[in-house]
Design a protein around this motif. Structure first.
Motif, PDB file in Angstrom:
ATOM      1  N   ALA B 643       0.827  -1.198   0.000  1.00  0.00           N
ATOM      2  CA  ALA B 643       0.000   0.000   0.000  1.00  0.00           C
ATOM      3  C   ALA B 643       0.861   1.247   0.000  1.00  0.00           C
ATOM      4  O   ALA B 643       0.568   2.232  -0.677  1.00  0.00           O
ATOM      5  CB  ALA B 643      -0.930  -0.009   1.208  1.00  0.00           C
ATOM      6  N   ASP B 644       1.972   1.184   0.735  1.00  0.00           N
ATOM      7  CA  ASP B 644       2.869   2.336   0.776  1.00  0.00           C
ATOM      8  C   ASP B 644       3.499   2.582  -0.586  1.00  0.00           C
ATOM      9  O   ASP B 644       3.671   3.720  -1.012  1.00  0.00           O
ATOM     10  CB  ASP B 644       3.978   2.123   1.824  1.00  0.00           C
ATOM     11  N   PHE B 645       3.844   1.500  -1.261  1.00  0.00           N
ATOM     12  CA  PHE B 645       4.450   1.674  -2.570  1.00  0.00           C
ATOM     13  C   PHE B 645       3.439   2.305  -3.531  1.00  0.00           C
ATOM     14  O   PHE B 645       3.749   3.243  -4.274  1.00  0.00           O
ATOM     15  CB  PHE B 645       4.974   0.346  -3.130  1.00  0.00           C
ATOM     16  N   ALA B 646       2.218   1.800  -3.483  1.00  0.00           N
ATOM     17  CA  ALA B 646       1.170   2.365  -4.343  1.00  0.00           C
ATOM     18  C   ALA B 646       0.999   3.845  -4.043  1.00  0.00           C
ATOM     19  O   ALA B 646       0.821   4.665  -4.959  1.00  0.00           O
ATOM     20  CB  ALA B 646      -0.143   1.619  -4.135  1.00  0.00           C
ATOM     21  N   THR B 647       1.079   4.187  -2.750  1.00  0.00           N
ATOM     22  CA  THR B 647       0.948   5.592  -2.365  1.00  0.00           C
ATOM     23  C   THR B 647       2.078   6.423  -2.947  1.00  0.00           C
ATOM     24  O   THR B 647       1.864   7.535  -3.434  1.00  0.00           O
ATOM     25  CB  THR B 647       0.964   5.700  -0.828  1.00  0.00           C
ATOM     26  N   ALA B 648       3.296   5.850  -2.921  1.00  0.00           N
ATOM     27  CA  ALA B 648       4.442   6.574  -3.470  1.00  0.00           C
ATOM     28  C   ALA B 648       4.228   6.847  -4.959  1.00  0.00           C
ATOM     29  O   ALA B 648       4.487   7.945  -5.456  1.00  0.00           O
ATOM     30  CB  ALA B 648       5.724   5.776  -3.256  1.00  0.00           C
ATOM     31  N   VAL B 649       3.718   5.826  -5.674  1.00  0.00           N
ATOM     32  CA  VAL B 649       3.477   5.998  -7.109  1.00  0.00           C
ATOM     33  C   VAL B 649       2.404   7.058  -7.322  1.00  0.00           C
ATOM     34  O   VAL B 649       2.529   7.936  -8.182  1.00  0.00           O
ATOM     35  CB  VAL B 649       3.040   4.673  -7.767  1.00  0.00           C
ATOM     36  N   ALA B 650       1.346   6.971  -6.518  1.00  0.00           N
ATOM     37  CA  ALA B 650       0.249   7.932  -6.675  1.00  0.00           C
ATOM     38  C   ALA B 650       0.744   9.342  -6.393  1.00  0.00           C
ATOM     39  O   ALA B 650       0.381  10.293  -7.095  1.00  0.00           O
ATOM     40  CB  ALA B 650      -0.896   7.570  -5.731  1.00  0.00           C
ATOM     41  N   GLY B 651       1.598   9.465  -5.373  1.00  0.00           N
ATOM     42  CA  GLY B 651       2.142  10.785  -5.066  1.00  0.00           C
ATOM     43  C   GLY B 651       2.999  11.308  -6.203  1.00  0.00           C
ATOM     44  O   GLY B 651       2.913  12.464  -6.605  1.00  0.00           O
ATOM     45  N   TYR B 667       9.410  15.274  -4.964  1.00  0.00           N
ATOM     46  CA  TYR B 667       9.949  14.078  -5.609  1.00  0.00           C
ATOM     47  C   TYR B 667      10.844  13.298  -4.664  1.00  0.00           C
ATOM     48  O   TYR B 667      10.874  12.075  -4.673  1.00  0.00           O
ATOM     49  CB  TYR B 667      10.736  14.472  -6.858  1.00  0.00           C
ATOM     50  N   GLU B 668      11.555  14.047  -3.840  1.00  0.00           N
ATOM     51  CA  GLU B 668      12.491  13.379  -2.944  1.00  0.00           C
ATOM     52  C   GLU B 668      11.749  12.474  -1.953  1.00  0.00           C
ATOM     53  O   GLU B 668      12.165  11.354  -1.679  1.00  0.00           O
ATOM     54  CB  GLU B 668      13.287  14.442  -2.189  1.00  0.00           C
ATOM     55  N   ASP B 669      10.617  12.998  -1.468  1.00  0.00           N
ATOM     56  CA  ASP B 669       9.830  12.196  -0.520  1.00  0.00           C
ATOM     57  C   ASP B 669       9.244  10.970  -1.201  1.00  0.00           C
ATOM     58  O   ASP B 669       9.223   9.873  -0.631  1.00  0.00           O
ATOM     59  CB  ASP B 669       8.707  13.059   0.060  1.00  0.00           C
ATOM     60  N   ALA B 670       8.779  11.172  -2.430  1.00  0.00           N
ATOM     61  CA  ALA B 670       8.223  10.046  -3.182  1.00  0.00           C
ATOM     62  C   ALA B 670       9.303   8.994  -3.370  1.00  0.00           C
ATOM     63  O   ALA B 670       9.070   7.790  -3.222  1.00  0.00           O
ATOM     64  CB  ALA B 670       7.707  10.531  -4.541  1.00  0.00           C
ATOM     65  N   LEU B 671      10.483   9.495  -3.695  1.00  0.00           N
ATOM     66  CA  LEU B 671      11.606   8.589  -3.937  1.00  0.00           C
ATOM     67  C   LEU B 671      11.932   7.762  -2.690  1.00  0.00           C
ATOM     68  O   LEU B 671      12.070   6.545  -2.766  1.00  0.00           O
ATOM     69  CB  LEU B 671      12.807   9.453  -4.335  1.00  0.00           C
ATOM     70  N   LYS B 672      11.991   8.450  -1.556  1.00  0.00           N
ATOM     71  CA  LYS B 672      12.314   7.739  -0.302  1.00  0.00           C
ATOM     72  C   LYS B 672      11.275   6.671  -0.010  1.00  0.00           C
ATOM     73  O   LYS B 672      11.592   5.546   0.356  1.00  0.00           O
ATOM     74  CB  LYS B 672      12.347   8.742   0.860  1.00  0.00           C
ATOM     75  N   MET B 673      10.033   7.063  -0.208  1.00  0.00           N
ATOM     76  CA  MET B 673       8.932   6.156   0.107  1.00  0.00           C
ATOM     77  C   MET B 673       8.962   4.940  -0.816  1.00  0.00           C
ATOM     78  O   MET B 673       8.756   3.808  -0.375  1.00  0.00           O
ATOM     79  CB  MET B 673       7.616   6.914  -0.056  1.00  0.00           C
ATOM     80  N   ALA B 674       9.218   5.179  -2.107  1.00  0.00           N
ATOM     81  CA  ALA B 674       9.260   4.079  -3.059  1.00  0.00           C
ATOM     82  C   ALA B 674      10.446   3.171  -2.755  1.00  0.00           C
ATOM     83  O   ALA B 674      10.351   1.947  -2.778  1.00  0.00           O
ATOM     84  CB  ALA B 674       9.357   4.616  -4.478  1.00  0.00           C
ATOM     85  N   LEU B 675      11.567   3.793  -2.432  1.00  0.00           N
ATOM     86  CA  LEU B 675      12.799   3.049  -2.157  1.00  0.00           C
ATOM     87  C   LEU B 675      12.613   2.123  -0.963  1.00  0.00           C
ATOM     88  O   LEU B 675      13.040   0.970  -0.967  1.00  0.00           O
ATOM     89  CB  LEU B 675      13.918   4.063  -1.882  1.00  0.00           C
ATOM     90  N   ALA B 676      11.923   2.652   0.051  1.00  0.00           N
ATOM     91  CA  ALA B 676      11.743   1.873   1.270  1.00  0.00           C
ATOM     92  C   ALA B 676      10.771   0.719   1.083  1.00  0.00           C
ATOM     93  O   ALA B 676      10.748  -0.226   1.870  1.00  0.00           O
ATOM     94  CB  ALA B 676      11.249   2.789   2.384  1.00  0.00           C
ATOM     95  N   ASN B 677       9.960   0.783   0.051  1.00  0.00           N
ATOM     96  CA  ASN B 677       8.912  -0.227  -0.096  1.00  0.00           C
ATOM     97  C   ASN B 677       9.033  -1.030  -1.383  1.00  0.00           C
ATOM     98  O   ASN B 677       8.044  -1.462  -1.962  1.00  0.00           O
ATOM     99  CB  ASN B 677       7.535   0.449  -0.037  1.00  0.00           C
ATOM    100  N   ARG B 678      10.265  -1.162  -1.851  1.00  0.00           N
ATOM    101  CA  ARG B 678      10.433  -1.866  -3.117  1.00  0.00           C
ATOM    102  C   ARG B 678      10.080  -3.346  -3.031  1.00  0.00           C
ATOM    103  O   ARG B 678       9.643  -3.937  -3.999  1.00  0.00           O
ATOM    104  CB  ARG B 678      11.875  -1.722  -3.617  1.00  0.00           C
ATOM    105  N   GLY B 679      10.315  -3.910  -1.831  1.00  0.00           N
ATOM    106  CA  GLY B 679       9.985  -5.318  -1.662  1.00  0.00           C
ATOM    107  C   GLY B 679      10.883  -6.213  -2.505  1.00  0.00           C
ATOM    108  O   GLY B 679      12.024  -5.872  -2.793  1.00  0.00           O
ATOM    109  N   ASP B 680      10.331  -7.356  -2.922  1.00  0.00           N
ATOM    110  CA  ASP B 680      11.149  -8.317  -3.678  1.00  0.00           C
ATOM    111  C   ASP B 680      11.493  -7.771  -5.063  1.00  0.00           C
ATOM    112  O   ASP B 680      12.598  -7.917  -5.546  1.00  0.00           O
ATOM    113  CB  ASP B 680      10.394  -9.643  -3.833  1.00  0.00           C
ATOM    114  N   ASP B 681      10.515  -7.189  -5.712  1.00  0.00           N
ATOM    115  CA  ASP B 681      10.720  -6.566  -7.012  1.00  0.00           C
ATOM    116  C   ASP B 681      11.441  -7.494  -7.990  1.00  0.00           C
ATOM    117  O   ASP B 681      12.501  -7.183  -8.520  1.00  0.00           O
ATOM    118  CB  ASP B 681      11.527  -5.260  -6.826  1.00  0.00           C
TER     119      ASP B 681
END
Lengths: 178, 702
Positions: B643-651, B667-681
């Protein structure tokens, strides 16, 4: 000419965009067909027709309903075609055979050769041929478009026939059907 | 003999080309507008043969001068002087410019035809007597002649490629020569375009087809990727959609929309960012960016229900006090054994505009990839369209792979684009070989430029919509850029119950056609609609993120006749709402003085009620899933991460759209959020997004 057409032309003359678009839409095919007969190939005909459309936009106001609209259009397309070829006469020679040969269809090639030959005969022969033989206009109608006497049209066609017969050797099997 | 001549005349193909016609009409309308807006002085001059001849003799003079021969007259200098010295009236200035422009264009075009380099062009410009002589007497006839000349040149410039293309084919010409002449052509064409911009304010439509001459084969295009004769720019078309506004629960407590599994927007955005520029705002569709990524939502609990729905409540990262409601849907995955038989019709655009390394060659590659995911008994047929549509490959079983591949490899680009006709033919073919209980799907690969036949979007859309009833799906794969008609692609896919994806690279083709082949190919539920009713006791305001083009009226939710999006096997769909809980001052509306706040009702611990309607494939009656959204529905672990990753994308999507609601969050906040929630990817999609965010940050600073 029908009433409707008159009305549409008047609307377009007074600046009605839709009427003008309709007018072009209705007559594009006729203009293109004639341009194609005069030019003998599609790309040139398309360009000439496009120029003619632009010209209609600019000079429709000058149409006085004295002649038939199609007569006026023939004349306009013809003028555009002449301008078009004059503007590019420096490389015309290289263009002609190339476009003709690319297509490979025989009537097209032969027609090219005929048109080219007729063009060499002097002014007015090619358009006369395109109008009378190509478009099926009567000599009188063609004369009106070309602004010459009817007898001139007849004479030109006679000359063309004479010339083509004389040139049997030049244009392959053409003479056979003459 | 006249008869024979007549016959020859008659045998010419004289059907006007619809494209040429519409081009001519456009140009004529421009001229018409220009004339009637008074840009061109009106004249009473009657066009007669005589006046034409007069004009013609002037033309002759001008044209003779454009021969690139040396000329001793110091005209160039005088021309310069004329330009620099003060010109008394603006009117004569205009004569000067149009004279210069048309003269220069003539010189350039002529030199192009003769394959003369730009330096010669300059020389020729130096020795240009005519335009300057004209400047001395800018009378009416002159202006007319100039205008006509400029038009003639415009038209001819557009045709240059047609002329030159055949030369490129000549076996005598060596590769080196080709390259050199191509480069010159590109340079000169750019000049022509610039000059054209002076004369014609809008790009002349005919220019668009310069590259569509169909002259050089796709192979040649491959060999010379750096010299794409003419590339279109800035003609990508997107529909504008305003972001969904914040709504008051007290006024409109119910929000209804259709799901959307398209991903085209993300790929397009990626392409733009990879070129170092921010995408057009209209190109960014939040839901398509969010739904590009597969999410690890729980699988459906029991097979009777084709998908699972989970809801999560998160804190809004960009606005303290607000909450995000995350709705995640996951369709069940088909195993290879249960994969239904499919009858695929590949409808490929091979028009001239596809003649670019990122178009037709990529289409071919993508389609061969797709074959790897089909069963041996599935059938594939290929319909192509350019100026006309034709069947290239009759339905062929996938086990006969070689036949399909060789048919694909033979395709070459050239001609105009009769997309409408192609679609009709493809549907016909799909109907003739309809597989009952299987998947019948048309896959349309195009750059979206439908310019022949039915090309009115509504008409096409209507056609596709009617055909949907017959059980044939239409998926649209977009290729290329510069002239990408997103709106039409979306409309087609939405009305054809299909998926719209944009393929810019081989790896995207891999994602859409191989990794997600099952979801792209096999629908498990159709007409999936979501309705959320917010609880006025606990929520004061809400806003749906994205889905602007998918909004439905409240009453459409229960109306099974209203079309909505489909879910394919294994698809994940995500929707996010941003809400302002009662009592929080983070809303955008100020409190109403007169609305009574009732004491909290019985359901005050619920934020809202989620309802989902869907139809199983082939059924016409919808089924309903409903569940409340609990106030304390917080999760940890995988679901929270997703959900956090989806939020990062939406942001991120909101930032690209202009960040109307995101405040200081950047963008920096979005980046941090996406980075932290990349998961297995596993596939690296999420890492790619992180890179894109970096690029957006840089592009944004520019």
């Amino acid at each position: 000419m029908t009433r409707d057409l008159d009305a549409i032309i008047r609307q377009a003359q007074s600046g009605d965009r839709t009427a003008f678009a309709g007018l072009i839409d209705d007559h594009y095919e006729m203009m293109f067909r004639f341009a194609h007969k005069y030019c003998g190939n599609r790309p040139d005909a398309e360009d000439v027709t496009q120029l003619a459309c632009i010209k209609v936009a600019r000079s429709l106001g000058q149409f006085r309903f004295e002649a038939r609209f199609t007569t006026w259009l023939y004349r306009l397309v013809l003028n555009c075609a002449r301008d078009f070829y004059k503007a590019q006469h420096s490389h015309e020679a290289s263009t002609w055979p190339e476009t003709a040969m690319n297509d490979g269809s025989e009537p097209k090639v032969l027609l090219h050769q005929v048109l080219k030959l007729v063009e060499c005969m002097g002014e007015g022969f090619r358009e006369t041929l395109a109008l009378v033989i190509g478009e099926g206009l009567t000599h009188a109608e063609a004369a009106e478009v070309l602004a010459v006497k009817e007898s001139t049209v007849s004479w030109r066609l006679h000359e063309v026939r004479k010339r083509l017969k004389a040139d049997v050797g030049q244009i392959g099997e053409y003479g056979g059907g003459a | 003999m006249s008869d024979r001549l007549k016959q020859w005349f008659a045998e010419q193909d004289q059907t006007p080309d619809a494209q040429a016609k519409s081009r001519a009409l456009d140009v004529a309308l421009n001229a018409f507008d220009e004339y009637h807006s008074g840009d061109v002085p009106k004249t009473d001059k009657v066009v007669t043969i005589n006046s034409e001849q007069k004009k013609a003799s002037i033309d002759q003079g001008l044209v003779t001068s454009d021969r690139p021969t040396s000329d001793n007259q110091p005209v160039g200098r005088r021309l310069m002087d004329a330009t620099l010295s003060k010109i008394p009236t603006t009117a004569s200035q205009r004569w000067l410019y149009s004279g210069l422009a048309s003269a220069a264009m003539l010189v350039i075009t002529v030199s192009l035809v003769m394959n003369i380099g730009p330096q010669v062009v300059d020389d020729a410009l130096e020795g240009q007597p005519s335009p300057e002589q004209r400047l001395a007497m800018p009378d009416q006839a002159d202006h007319d002649a100039l205008a006509i000349e400029a038009d003639a040149v415009t038209v001819r410039a557009a045709r240059l490629d047609d002329r030159q293309a055949p030369e490129l084919h000549s076996p005598a010409a060596s590769r080196e020569l080709l390259r050199a002449s191509e480069e010159r052509k590109v340079a000169a064409l750019q000049q022509t375009q610039e000059l054209q911009a002076i004369r014609v304010p809008k790009p002349v439509p005919s220019l668009a087809n310069v590259h569509s001459a169909g002259g050089f084969s796709a192979e040649l295009a491959d060999a010379l990727p750096q010299v794409p004769g003419y590339s279109e720019q800035g003609r990508d078309r997107f529909e504008h959609a305003e972001s969904n506004p914040v709504k008051r629960v007290s006024q409109s407590p119910v929000s209804t929309f259709s799901i959307d599994v398209d991903t085209a927007s993300y790929s397009f955005v990626r392409r733009q960012l990879n070129h170092g520029r921010l995408p057009q705002k209209d190109a960014v569709r939040l839901e398509e960016m969010v739904n590009y990524f597969p999410y690890d939502y729980p699988l459906p609990a029991h097979p009777g229900q084709p998908f699972s729905t989970t809801t999560t409540v998160l804190d809004s990262p960009w606005k303290a006090g607000n909450k995000l409601i995350h709705i995640g849907i996951k369709g069940y995955q088909l195993s290879a054994a249960t994969q239904p038989r499919s009858n695929l019709v590949l409808l490929l655009d091979v028009s001239g505009s596809m003649n670019s390394p990122d178009k037709l060659p990529l289409v071919k590659q993508s389609m061969s990839m797709l074959l790897s995911r089909l069963q041996p008994e599935d059938t594939v047929s290929i319909v192509v369209y350019a100026g006309a549509a034709g069947i290239v490959l009759e339905p062929t079983q996938v086990q006969d792979r070689q036949t399909i591949l060789s048919a694909l490899n033979k395709l070459q680009a050239g001609g105009s684009t009769a997309g409408g006709e192609g679609i009709q033919l493809a549907y016909q073919l799909a109907e003739n070989h309809f597989v009952k209980d299987g998947v019948n799907r048309i896959i349309l690969a195009t750059d979206g430029d439908f310019n022949v036949g039915i090309h009115n979007p509504e008409q096409l859309q209507g056609f596709v919509e009617r055909k949907r009833q017959s059980g044939i799906y239409l998926s649209v794969l977009g290729f290329g850029q510069g002239n990408y008609h997103d709106q039409l692609m979306q409309a087609l896919a939405q009305n054809g119950n299909g998926v719209a994806a944009y393929i810019d690279t081989v790896s995207e083709a891999q994602k859409v056609l191989v990794d997600e082949a099952t979801s792209s190919l096999f629908p498990i539920a159709s007409d999936v609609k979501i309705q959320v009713e917010f609880n006025p006791d606990s929520v004061s305001e809400y806003r749906l993120l994205g889905y602007e083009t998918r909004m439905l009226a409240e009453e459409d939710f229960n109306n099974d006749a209203v079309d909505a999006g489909d879910i394919g096997a294994g698809h994940t769909v995500t929707a996010l709402y941003e809400i302002t809980p009662i009592g929080s001052d983070s809303g955008v509306y100020s409190a109403s003085r007169y609305t009574q706040t009732d004491p909290p009702g019985a359901n005050a611990d619920e934020y809202g009620f989620l309802q989902l309607r869907y139809k199983l494939p082939g059924e016409s009656k919808s089924r309903l899933i409903s569940q409340p959204i609990q106030r304390d529905q917080r999760t940890e672990g995988t679901l929270k991460r997703e959900a956090d990753f989806a939020t990062a994308v939406a942001g991120f999507a909101q930032l690209l759209q202009g960040g109307k609601y995101t405040g200081d969050w950047g963008y920096e906040d979005a980046l941090k959020m996406a980075l932290a929630n990349r998961g297995d990817d596993v596939f690296g999609y999420r890492s790619e997004l992180v890179q894109l965010m970096r690029k957006a940050e840089v592009a944004n600073d520019l």
